[in-house]
Design a protein around this motif. Structure first.
Motif, PDB file in Angstrom:
ATOM      1  N   THR A   1      -7.496   8.452   0.765  1.00 51.57           N
ATOM      2  CA  THR A   1      -6.341   7.718   0.922  1.00 51.57           C
ATOM      3  C   THR A   1      -6.110   6.661  -0.440  1.00 51.57           C
ATOM      4  N   LEU A   2      -7.430   5.755  -0.464  1.00 56.06           N
ATOM      5  CA  LEU A   2      -7.402   4.950  -1.425  1.00 56.06           C
ATOM      6  C   LEU A   2      -7.693   5.786  -2.765  1.00 56.06           C
TER       7      LEU A   2
ATOM      8  N   GLU B   1       1.928  12.115  -4.957  1.00 59.92           N
ATOM      9  CA  GLU B   1       2.782  11.765  -3.900  1.00 59.92           C
ATOM     10  C   GLU B   1       2.766  12.758  -2.785  1.00 59.92           C
TER      11      GLU B   1
ATOM     12  N   LEU C   1      -0.751  12.219  -0.938  1.00 61.69           N
ATOM     13  CA  LEU C   1      -0.700  10.954  -0.323  1.00 61.69           C
ATOM     14  C   LEU C   1       0.164  11.103   1.059  1.00 61.69           C
TER      15      LEU C   1
ATOM     16  N   ASP D   1      -5.648  10.472   7.619  1.00 63.50           N
ATOM     17  CA  ASP D   1      -6.862   9.887   7.223  1.00 63.50           C
ATOM     18  C   ASP D   1      -6.722   8.357   7.610  1.00 63.50           C
ATOM     19  N   GLY D   2      -5.317   7.807   7.629  1.00 63.77           N
ATOM     20  CA  GLY D   2      -5.047   6.530   7.704  1.00 63.77           C
ATOM     21  C   GLY D   2      -5.017   5.782   6.300  1.00 63.77           C
ATOM     22  N   PRO D   3      -4.233   4.736   6.404  1.00 68.10           N
ATOM     23  CA  PRO D   3      -4.283   3.955   5.012  1.00 68.10           C
ATOM     24  C   PRO D   3      -5.444   3.499   4.168  1.00 68.10           C
ATOM     25  N   HIS D   4      -6.443   3.083   4.831  1.00 63.35           N
ATOM     26  CA  HIS D   4      -7.657   2.394   4.433  1.00 63.35           C
ATOM     27  C   HIS D   4      -8.590   3.551   4.073  1.00 63.35           C
ATOM     28  N   HIS D   5      -8.735   4.735   4.444  1.00 62.46           N
ATOM     29  CA  HIS D   5      -9.545   5.800   4.406  1.00 62.46           C
ATOM     30  C   HIS D   5      -9.918   5.790   2.607  1.00 62.46           C
TER      31      HIS D   5
ATOM     32  N   ALA E   1      -2.140  13.163   3.452  1.00 61.73           N
ATOM     33  CA  ALA E   1      -3.572  12.440   3.768  1.00 61.73           C
ATOM     34  C   ALA E   1      -3.686  11.117   4.391  1.00 61.73           C
ATOM     35  N   GLU E   2      -2.370  10.418   4.150  1.00 65.12           N
ATOM     36  CA  GLU E   2      -2.206   9.112   4.916  1.00 65.12           C
ATOM     37  C   GLU E   2      -2.186   9.219   6.296  1.00 65.12           C
TER      38      GLU E   2
ATOM     39  N   LEU F   1      -4.294   6.821  -4.182  1.00 65.73           N
ATOM     40  CA  LEU F   1      -3.432   5.782  -4.629  1.00 65.73           C
ATOM     41  C   LEU F   1      -3.986   5.184  -5.975  1.00 65.73           C
TER      42      LEU F   1
END
Length: 74
Positions: A52-53, A35, A38, A45-49, A41-42, A56
């Protein structure tokens, strides 16, 4: 910029420690590390990087092992 650099370098360390804790069957401690990774990173990097994935994915596995199946799906 230079402000984000220490945080950026911390992300793989947090993920690595989380993975060790997960392997040692300490999912709650692993979740705390994922957590924190995250949260760093989020925004960088953004949520779809990919990174990040990946975090998750690890977080979901750890939540599942901790018995939090709804949190894992989330």
């Amino acid at each position: 910029g230079p402000h984000g650099e220490p945080e950026r370098r911390l992300i793989p360390v947090l993920v690595g420690v989380g993975q060790v804790l997960y392997q040692q069957n300490q999912p709650d401690e692993a979740i705390a590390h994922y957590e924190r990774a995250l949260a760093l990173a989020e925004p960088l990097d953004g949520p779809h990087h990919e990174r990040t994935l990946g975090i998750l994915h690890d977080l979901g596995r750890a939540r599942s092992r901790a018995g939090d199946h709804e949190g894992a799906l989330d």
